[in-house]
Motif scaffolding. Structure first.
Motif, PDB file in Angstrom:
ATOM      1  N   GLY A   1       0.816  -1.208   0.000  1.00  0.00           N
ATOM      2  CA  GLY A   1       0.000   0.000   0.000  1.00  0.00           C
ATOM      3  C   GLY A   1       0.848   1.255   0.000  1.00  0.00           C
ATOM      4  O   GLY A   1       0.600   2.192  -0.756  1.00  0.00           O
ATOM      5  N   SER A   2       1.877   1.290   0.861  1.00  0.00           N
ATOM      6  CA  SER A   2       2.764   2.450   0.887  1.00  0.00           C
ATOM      7  C   SER A   2       3.872   2.334  -0.149  1.00  0.00           C
ATOM      8  O   SER A   2       4.482   3.328  -0.534  1.00  0.00           O
ATOM      9  N   THR A   3       4.146   1.106  -0.607  1.00  0.00           N
ATOM     10  CA  THR A   3       5.154   0.879  -1.644  1.00  0.00           C
ATOM     11  C   THR A   3       4.624  -0.145  -2.637  1.00  0.00           C
ATOM     12  O   THR A   3       3.760  -0.958  -2.311  1.00  0.00           O
ATOM     13  N   THR A   4       5.155  -0.106  -3.842  1.00  0.00           N
ATOM     14  CA  THR A   4       4.856  -1.140  -4.823  1.00  0.00           C
ATOM     15  C   THR A   4       5.933  -2.210  -4.742  1.00  0.00           C
ATOM     16  O   THR A   4       7.016  -1.981  -4.195  1.00  0.00           O
ATOM     17  N   ALA A   5       5.653  -3.387  -5.276  1.00  0.00           N
ATOM     18  CA  ALA A   5       6.612  -4.485  -5.211  1.00  0.00           C
ATOM     19  C   ALA A   5       7.857  -4.148  -6.022  1.00  0.00           C
ATOM     20  O   ALA A   5       7.792  -3.506  -7.072  1.00  0.00           O
ATOM     21  N   GLY A   6       9.020  -4.578  -5.510  1.00  0.00           N
ATOM     22  CA  GLY A   6      10.270  -4.349  -6.219  1.00  0.00           C
ATOM     23  C   GLY A   6      11.440  -4.283  -5.260  1.00  0.00           C
ATOM     24  O   GLY A   6      11.277  -4.376  -4.038  1.00  0.00           O
ATOM     25  N   PHE A   7      12.639  -4.130  -5.807  1.00  0.00           N
ATOM     26  CA  PHE A   7      13.848  -4.022  -4.992  1.00  0.00           C
ATOM     27  C   PHE A   7      14.070  -2.555  -4.645  1.00  0.00           C
ATOM     28  O   PHE A   7      14.105  -1.692  -5.523  1.00  0.00           O
ATOM     29  N   TYR A   8      14.223  -2.283  -3.354  1.00  0.00           N
ATOM     30  CA  TYR A   8      14.353  -0.908  -2.882  1.00  0.00           C
ATOM     31  C   TYR A   8      15.689  -0.710  -2.180  1.00  0.00           C
ATOM     32  O   TYR A   8      16.122  -1.547  -1.377  1.00  0.00           O
ATOM     33  N   GLN A   9      16.321   0.430  -2.486  1.00  0.00           N
ATOM     34  CA  GLN A   9      17.475   0.898  -1.744  1.00  0.00           C
ATOM     35  C   GLN A   9      17.081   2.175  -1.003  1.00  0.00           C
ATOM     36  O   GLN A   9      15.982   2.705  -1.181  1.00  0.00           O
ATOM     37  N   LEU A  10      17.993   2.678  -0.199  1.00  0.00           N
ATOM     38  CA  LEU A  10      17.722   3.892   0.567  1.00  0.00           C
ATOM     39  C   LEU A  10      17.293   5.034  -0.346  1.00  0.00           C
ATOM     40  O   LEU A  10      16.348   5.774  -0.038  1.00  0.00           O
ATOM     41  N   GLU A  11      17.952   5.168  -1.472  1.00  0.00           N
ATOM     42  CA  GLU A  11      17.660   6.280  -2.377  1.00  0.00           C
ATOM     43  C   GLU A  11      16.252   6.213  -2.968  1.00  0.00           C
ATOM     44  O   GLU A  11      15.734   7.211  -3.476  1.00  0.00           O
ATOM     45  N   ASP A  12      15.619   5.046  -2.889  1.00  0.00           N
ATOM     46  CA  ASP A  12      14.270   4.881  -3.435  1.00  0.00           C
ATOM     47  C   ASP A  12      13.174   5.200  -2.421  1.00  0.00           C
ATOM     48  O   ASP A  12      11.991   5.243  -2.784  1.00  0.00           O
ATOM     49  N   LEU A  13      13.548   5.406  -1.166  1.00  0.00           N
ATOM     50  CA  LEU A  13      12.565   5.573  -0.102  1.00  0.00           C
ATOM     51  C   LEU A  13      12.231   7.044   0.128  1.00  0.00           C
ATOM     52  O   LEU A  13      13.097   7.920   0.010  1.00  0.00           O
ATOM     53  N   VAL A  14      10.988   7.292   0.487  1.00  0.00           N
ATOM     54  CA  VAL A  14      10.552   8.636   0.868  1.00  0.00           C
ATOM     55  C   VAL A  14      10.610   8.717   2.391  1.00  0.00           C
ATOM     56  O   VAL A  14       9.776   8.143   3.096  1.00  0.00           O
ATOM     57  N   LEU A  15      11.613   9.421   2.889  1.00  0.00           N
ATOM     58  CA  LEU A  15      11.839   9.520   4.329  1.00  0.00           C
ATOM     59  C   LEU A  15      11.883  10.983   4.747  1.00  0.00           C
ATOM     60  O   LEU A  15      12.281  11.851   3.957  1.00  0.00           O
ATOM     61  N   PRO A  16      11.514  11.282   5.995  1.00  0.00           N
ATOM     62  CA  PRO A  16      11.725  12.641   6.512  1.00  0.00           C
ATOM     63  C   PRO A  16      13.203  13.014   6.400  1.00  0.00           C
ATOM     64  O   PRO A  16      14.085  12.169   6.608  1.00  0.00           O
ATOM     65  N   LEU A  17      13.481  14.258   6.070  1.00  0.00           N
ATOM     66  CA  LEU A  17      14.855  14.690   5.821  1.00  0.00           C
ATOM     67  C   LEU A  17      15.760  14.401   7.011  1.00  0.00           C
ATOM     68  O   LEU A  17      16.885  13.904   6.845  1.00  0.00           O
ATOM     69  N   GLU A  18      15.278  14.695   8.227  1.00  0.00           N
ATOM     70  CA  GLU A  18      16.121  14.496   9.409  1.00  0.00           C
ATOM     71  C   GLU A  18      16.443  13.018   9.635  1.00  0.00           C
ATOM     72  O   GLU A  18      17.474  12.681  10.225  1.00  0.00           O
ATOM     73  N   LEU A  19      15.573  12.132   9.151  1.00  0.00           N
ATOM     74  CA  LEU A  19      15.845  10.697   9.246  1.00  0.00           C
ATOM     75  C   LEU A  19      16.820  10.262   8.158  1.00  0.00           C
ATOM     76  O   LEU A  19      17.770   9.515   8.421  1.00  0.00           O
ATOM     77  N   LYS A  20      16.613  10.741   6.957  1.00  0.00           N
ATOM     78  CA  LYS A  20      17.479  10.348   5.847  1.00  0.00           C
ATOM     79  C   LYS A  20      18.913  10.827   6.061  1.00  0.00           C
ATOM     80  O   LYS A  20      19.872  10.180   5.617  1.00  0.00           O
ATOM     81  N   GLU A  21      19.080  11.933   6.774  1.00  0.00           N
ATOM     82  CA  GLU A  21      20.423  12.477   7.005  1.00  0.00           C
ATOM     83  C   GLU A  21      21.279  11.582   7.896  1.00  0.00           C
ATOM     84  O   GLU A  21      22.510  11.704   7.882  1.00  0.00           O
ATOM     85  N   ILE A  22      20.657  10.704   8.670  1.00  0.00           N
ATOM     86  CA  ILE A  22      21.448   9.818   9.537  1.00  0.00           C
ATOM     87  C   ILE A  22      21.490   8.393   8.967  1.00  0.00           C
ATOM     88  O   ILE A  22      21.823   7.446   9.675  1.00  0.00           O
ATOM     89  N   CYS A  23      21.164   8.264   7.686  1.00  0.00           N
ATOM     90  CA  CYS A  23      21.192   6.963   7.019  1.00  0.00           C
ATOM     91  C   CYS A  23      22.331   6.904   6.009  1.00  0.00           C
ATOM     92  O   CYS A  23      22.673   7.904   5.373  1.00  0.00           O
ATOM     93  N   ARG A  24      22.887   5.719   5.859  1.00  0.00           N
ATOM     94  CA  ARG A  24      23.917   5.481   4.847  1.00  0.00           C
ATOM     95  C   ARG A  24      23.501   4.271   4.026  1.00  0.00           C
ATOM     96  O   ARG A  24      23.146   3.229   4.572  1.00  0.00           O
ATOM     97  N   GLN A  25      23.561   4.412   2.723  1.00  0.00           N
ATOM     98  CA  GLN A  25      23.129   3.347   1.827  1.00  0.00           C
ATOM     99  C   GLN A  25      24.257   2.372   1.526  1.00  0.00           C
ATOM    100  O   GLN A  25      25.407   2.773   1.338  1.00  0.00           O
TER     101      GLN A  25
END
Length: 412
Positions: free
Chosen positions: A366-390
């Motif tokens: 529902g929130s995503t379609t089927a497939g292979f996802y990496q960090l760059e493909d995700l919709v995340l709050p900016l403050e959360l994405k800033e502490i992530c490494r792909q």
């Protein structure tokens, strides 16, 4: 709690050079060497108020002989069924002939039936341990020096915290001489009894809020467990891999190897009794999942269902996660409202925690379609994405589904 003494260290010194007839290899000397381990087992049995019974095949009574040397143990040692032959396993323990033929007497299935059989026939016992193995000579090469250990337990009369539980272990013995293998097998049974009681004690204390986290660490096939108290804020691994580990699989191991080779640091694991998507873990499930880590990296037991809670327990840690986990961290449905969502992310950031994100194949919900996802493909709050490494898929990708593995396991 102190770590267990490794009998293998004592045995390996003269493993090849010592003739079996020397005094150092006499059973009574072995019982003497095992006294510290037996005393610890006896102390834990008294602390929990448990009674134990054994079903011994390859150890031929050595386990109960060693534990029986402790004064006052009669209150907690019910006895032992020495079922060396297959027919005796059938007659005394109720093991059917079919599993004794296939997969055979030295197998996970048979040792579990042995443990359950002796427990069923011993009304006053709370826990049973069984052992079967190939000690040689003339054992098939793939089974030579291999032992299976089984555990079965039932509701405690004075404590309803644990329902019925079962678990199995597989050990490859270090010794090559038959008598030494028999003694090492007895050591492993007693050590496993201690493991079960230690894990139960910490599972119960965490569940009741007395402890926040406990760290279990394995060296070779000997479990060494060290509790971490609530006020110990210094014990934080650099990389922490949370998961349900149902089951632990090659993908988990490969991720840990990637982190080690890329960052030069060991991964430690975390299993929470609480999960935002699943029921709380009972003791049987906890025991079964922790036993998967024998011979592996340390694992922490907590009751922290969310990463907000984990960040408080493990400040400065880098959480090793898949893209599917990051989808859940960012999903508003796991929070009371938008404010609590923002506060959770702020807490993680303030704790100095980060995320190392591996790509995952997602089914779509529902929130995503089927497939292979990496960090760059995700919709995340900016403050959360800033502490992530792909971790790029080109560097690492392992498409292993725990759901598929569970389905195959349940079909057996």
């Amino acid at each position: 709690m102190g770590g267990r003494r490794s009998l293998a260290t004592n045995l390996s010194t003269n493993d090849e050079a010592t003739p079996l007839g020397l005094e150092t290899d006499r059973p009574d000397d072995f019982v003497t060497r095992l006294q510290p381990l037996c005393q610890r087992a006896a102390d834990s049995l008294r602390q929990l108020g448990w009674r134990v019974v054994f079903a011994e095949s390859c150890t031929a009574g050595l386990v109960s002989a060693a534990l029986g040397s402790i004064p006052g143990i009669s209150e907690h040692l019910c006895g032992s069924a020495v079922t060396y032959r297959n027919q005796t396993k059938q007659d005394w323990l109720g093991v059917s002939q079919e599993p004794l033929v296939n997969p055979g007497p030295v197998s996970q299935q048979v040792v579990q039936l042995m443990a359950q059989g002796v427990l069923n026939s011993t009304a006053e016992a709370n826990v049973a341990l069984a052992v079967t193995g190939h000690l040689g000579p003339d054992a098939p090469s793939q089974l030579d020096g291999l032992i299976h250990l089984g555990v079965a337990g039932k509701d405690q009369p004075a404590d309803d915290a644990a329902s019925d539980f079962t678990a199995t272990r597989l050990c490859r013995l270090e010794s090559s001489q038959r008598l030494l293998r028999q003694q090492e097998s007895a050591h492993e049974v007693l050590a496993t009894l201690i493991d079960v009681m230690d894990i139960f004690d910490h599972w119960k204390r965490i569940r009741e809020g007395e402890l926040e986290k406990s760290r279990f660490s394995w060296a070779h096939h000997f479990l060494r467990e060290q509790p971490v108290s609530q006020d110990d804020a210094t014990a934080t691994p650099e990389f922490l891999f949370p998961g349900s580990f149902d089951p632990r699989h090659e993908g988990h191991l490969e991720i840990a190897q990637y982190v080690k080779s890329t960052f030069g640091a060991d991964v430690e694991y975390e299993l929470s009794l609480e999960n935002v998507d699943k029921p709380a873990l009972e003791f049987s499930e906890t025991l079964d999942r922790l036993f998967q880590f024998l011979g592996g990296n340390p694992i922490w037991l907590t009751q922290s269902a969310t990463f907000e809670e984990k960040s408080r327990l493990f400040p400065e840690a880098t959480f090793v996660v898949g893209a599917d986990t990051m989808v859940r961290v960012a999903d508003p449905k796991y929070y009371l409202d938008e404010q609590s969502h923002r506060q959770a992310i702020a807490t993680i950031v303030a704790a100095g925690c980060r995320f190392l994100v591996f790509g995952r194949q997602l089914d779509g919900d529902g929130s995503t379609t089927a497939g292979f996802y990496q960090l760059e493909d995700l919709v995340l709050p900016l403050e959360l994405k800033e502490i992530c490494r792909q971790v790029p898929a080109a560097a690492f990708r392992a498409d292993i589904s725990s759901t598929d593995l569970r389905a195959k396991r349940d079909e057996k």
